[in-house]
Design a protein around this motif. Structure first.
Motif, PDB file in Angstrom:
ATOM      1  N   ILE A  55       0.704  -1.229  -0.100  1.00 25.95           N
ATOM      2  CA  ILE A  55       0.140  -0.073  -0.054  1.00 25.95           C
ATOM      3  C   ILE A  55       0.842   1.251   0.091  1.00 25.95           C
ATOM      4  N   ILE A  56       0.760   2.255  -0.890  1.00 25.08           N
ATOM      5  CA  ILE A  56       1.541   3.161  -0.889  1.00 25.08           C
ATOM      6  C   ILE A  56       0.363   4.502  -0.983  1.00 25.08           C
ATOM      7  N   ASP A  57       0.502   5.436  -0.162  1.00 24.69           N
ATOM      8  CA  ASP A  57      -0.247   6.609   0.225  1.00 24.69           C
ATOM      9  C   ASP A  57      -1.590   6.051   0.324  1.00 24.69           C
ATOM     10  N   GLU A  58      -1.974   4.907   1.159  1.00 26.19           N
ATOM     11  CA  GLU A  58      -3.179   4.577   1.336  1.00 26.19           C
ATOM     12  C   GLU A  58      -4.022   4.027   0.228  1.00 26.19           C
ATOM     13  N   GLN A  59      -3.197   3.539  -0.754  1.00 24.22           N
ATOM     14  CA  GLN A  59      -3.864   3.066  -1.889  1.00 24.22           C
ATOM     15  C   GLN A  59      -3.029   1.633  -2.441  1.00 24.22           C
ATOM     16  N   LEU A  60      -4.133   0.575  -2.480  1.00 25.48           N
ATOM     17  CA  LEU A  60      -3.543  -0.795  -2.687  1.00 25.48           C
ATOM     18  C   LEU A  60      -2.743  -0.760  -4.372  1.00 25.48           C
ATOM     19  N   VAL A  61      -1.516  -1.225  -4.196  1.00 30.72           N
ATOM     20  CA  VAL A  61      -0.860  -1.225  -5.544  1.00 30.72           C
ATOM     21  C   VAL A  61      -0.342  -2.558  -6.008  1.00 30.72           C
ATOM     22  N   LYS A  62      -0.290  -3.384  -4.998  1.00 33.11           N
ATOM     23  CA  LYS A  62       0.185  -4.820  -5.268  1.00 33.11           C
ATOM     24  C   LYS A  62      -0.622  -5.642  -4.403  1.00 33.11           C
ATOM     25  N   ILE A  63      -0.745  -6.954  -4.662  1.00 36.92           N
ATOM     26  CA  ILE A  63      -1.090  -8.293  -3.870  1.00 36.92           C
ATOM     27  C   ILE A  63      -0.067  -9.245  -4.331  1.00 36.92           C
ATOM     28  N   GLU A  64       0.401  -9.445  -3.125  1.00 36.59           N
ATOM     29  CA  GLU A  64       1.912 -10.224  -3.263  1.00 36.59           C
ATOM     30  C   GLU A  64       1.609 -11.842  -2.819  1.00 36.59           C
ATOM     31  N   LYS A  65       0.452 -11.950  -2.071  1.00 33.90           N
ATOM     32  CA  LYS A  65       0.096 -13.243  -1.709  1.00 33.90           C
ATOM     33  C   LYS A  65      -1.380 -13.275  -1.275  1.00 33.90           C
ATOM     34  N   LEU A  66      -2.248 -14.399  -1.663  1.00 32.65           N
ATOM     35  CA  LEU A  66      -3.533 -14.344  -1.397  1.00 32.65           C
ATOM     36  C   LEU A  66      -3.951 -15.884  -0.985  1.00 32.65           C
ATOM     37  N   ASP A  67      -4.159 -16.319   0.076  1.00 30.19           N
ATOM     38  CA  ASP A  67      -4.463 -17.772   0.291  1.00 30.19           C
ATOM     39  C   ASP A  67      -5.807 -17.739   1.240  1.00 30.19           C
ATOM     40  N   PHE A  68      -6.744 -18.537   0.588  1.00 33.33           N
ATOM     41  CA  PHE A  68      -7.977 -18.718   1.412  1.00 33.33           C
ATOM     42  C   PHE A  68      -8.383 -20.067   1.456  1.00 33.33           C
ATOM     43  N   THR A  69      -8.863 -20.496   2.429  1.00 33.78           N
ATOM     44  CA  THR A  69      -9.329 -21.866   3.010  1.00 33.78           C
ATOM     45  C   THR A  69     -10.489 -21.997   3.399  1.00 33.78           C
ATOM     46  N   VAL A  70     -11.551 -22.723   2.963  1.00 33.74           N
ATOM     47  CA  VAL A  70     -12.789 -23.157   3.748  1.00 33.74           C
ATOM     48  C   VAL A  70     -12.597 -24.293   4.351  1.00 33.74           C
ATOM     49  N   ILE A  71     -12.855 -24.602   5.659  1.00 31.66           N
ATOM     50  CA  ILE A  71     -13.038 -26.065   6.266  1.00 31.66           C
ATOM     51  C   ILE A  71     -14.175 -26.671   5.551  1.00 31.66           C
ATOM     52  N   ALA A  72     -14.154 -27.775   4.944  1.00 38.46           N
ATOM     53  CA  ALA A  72     -15.446 -28.098   4.179  1.00 38.46           C
ATOM     54  C   ALA A  72     -16.698 -28.692   5.178  1.00 38.46           C
ATOM     55  N   GLU A  73     -16.260 -29.140   6.016  1.00 40.90           N
ATOM     56  CA  GLU A  73     -17.373 -29.454   7.169  1.00 40.90           C
ATOM     57  C   GLU A  73     -17.946 -28.290   8.038  1.00 40.90           C
ATOM     58  N   SER A  74     -17.390 -27.305   7.555  1.00 38.15           N
ATOM     59  CA  SER A  74     -18.039 -26.231   8.182  1.00 38.15           C
ATOM     60  C   SER A  74     -18.946 -25.571   7.555  1.00 38.15           C
ATOM     61  N   LEU A  75     -19.332 -26.078   6.312  1.00 39.99           N
ATOM     62  CA  LEU A  75     -20.455 -25.662   5.335  1.00 39.99           C
ATOM     63  C   LEU A  75     -21.703 -26.130   5.877  1.00 39.99           C
ATOM     64  N   LYS A  76     -22.746 -25.160   6.136  1.00 39.18           N
ATOM     65  CA  LYS A  76     -23.962 -25.461   6.902  1.00 39.18           C
ATOM     66  C   LYS A  76     -24.962 -25.023   6.182  1.00 39.18           C
ATOM     67  N   SER A  77     -26.072 -25.899   5.776  1.00 37.67           N
ATOM     68  CA  SER A  77     -27.388 -25.301   5.283  1.00 37.67           C
ATOM     69  C   SER A  77     -28.469 -25.167   6.279  1.00 37.67           C
ATOM     70  N   GLY A  78     -28.342 -25.757   7.447  1.00 38.11           N
ATOM     71  CA  GLY A  78     -29.308 -25.665   8.426  1.00 38.11           C
ATOM     72  C   GLY A  78     -30.137 -26.917   8.200  1.00 38.11           C
ATOM     73  N   LYS A  79     -29.857 -27.893   7.487  1.00 38.06           N
ATOM     74  CA  LYS A  79     -30.562 -29.175   7.096  1.00 38.06           C
ATOM     75  C   LYS A  79     -29.485 -30.053   7.332  1.00 38.06           C
ATOM     76  N   GLY A  80     -29.338 -31.074   8.353  1.00 33.91           N
ATOM     77  CA  GLY A  80     -28.405 -31.984   8.604  1.00 33.91           C
ATOM     78  C   GLY A  80     -28.313 -32.915   7.588  1.00 33.91           C
ATOM     79  N   GLY A  81     -29.257 -33.526   6.790  1.00 37.43           N
ATOM     80  CA  GLY A  81     -29.430 -34.468   5.857  1.00 37.43           C
ATOM     81  C   GLY A  81     -28.540 -33.786   4.479  1.00 37.43           C
ATOM     82  N   MET A  82     -28.880 -32.647   4.249  1.00 38.46           N
ATOM     83  CA  MET A  82     -28.134 -32.100   3.223  1.00 38.46           C
ATOM     84  C   MET A  82     -26.786 -31.942   3.424  1.00 38.46           C
TER      85      MET A  82
END
Length: 196
Positions: A64-91
């Protein structure tokens, strides 16, 4: 001659200071679960459905230069699969089976490169990026377009993407002995908040 030497020294010092400041502006942020929202939307032969991810992990390193984003050097993102919830146990159970969560407990996205950063203001930018999305052990290249908003020590990324589950060798889940079948295409909508 002496004045010229002093001028060169001053210019050299200024350049060193300038580059030192730029390097110091590279910052690392971590995802904040409580402020983030990731949903998977799909269809079935009965009704549309939605699943929410409750456990997220991730980091991003930016410049970030002068409060502005100029470069993204790294971006890693993870979803824990069994944290996916629909509100319906069977689904949920059928979703975990389709995602093979016993073998592949995480869904991951890893940035490969940023094609473009277009900032309409110092705090808001549109990003075009390429990365790898891995679902149920199958890794595929994916293009993403998303908005980045910077607010003090916080960066939020907002966007969506659609794809077919079969692309990742995931068989669309079924329920009630196959009488309810889900469509192959799903849409992921995300607002992920990263803080220092």
């Amino acid at each position: 001659m002496k004045n010229a030497k002093n001028l060169y020294l001053a210019l050299g010092s200024t350049m060193i200071l300038f580059f030192s400041c730029q390097v110091s502006l590279a910052q690392t942020f971590k995802i904040t679960n409580s402020s983030s929202d990731v949903k998977v939307e799909g269809t079935s032969n009965v009704h549309d459905w939605e699943i929410t991810a409750e456990e997220l992990q991730g980091t991003m390193s930016v410049e970030i230069i002068d409060e502005q984003l100029v470069k993204i050097e790294k971006l890693d993102f993870t979803v824990i699969a069994e944290s996916l919830k629909s509100g319906k146990g069977g689904m949920d159970k059928n979703t975990y089976k389709a995602l093979k969560t016993d073998k592949f407990p995480k869904i991951t996205y890893n940035l490969v490169k940023v094609d473009n950063i277009d900032c309409t203001s110092s705090s808001k930018c549109k990003i075009i990026a390429k990365g790898y999305l891995t679902i149920a052990g199958t890794k595929k290249s994916i293009d993403l377009v998303f908005d980045a908003k910077i607010n003090d020590d916080e960066i939020s990324l907002t966007g969506s993407t659609s794809f077919k589950m079969s692309t990742y060798n995931v068989e669309p889940p079924t329920a009630l002995f196959g009488t309810i079948t889900t469509g192959d295409e799903v849409k992921i909508k995300f607002k992920t908040v990263f803080t220092k």
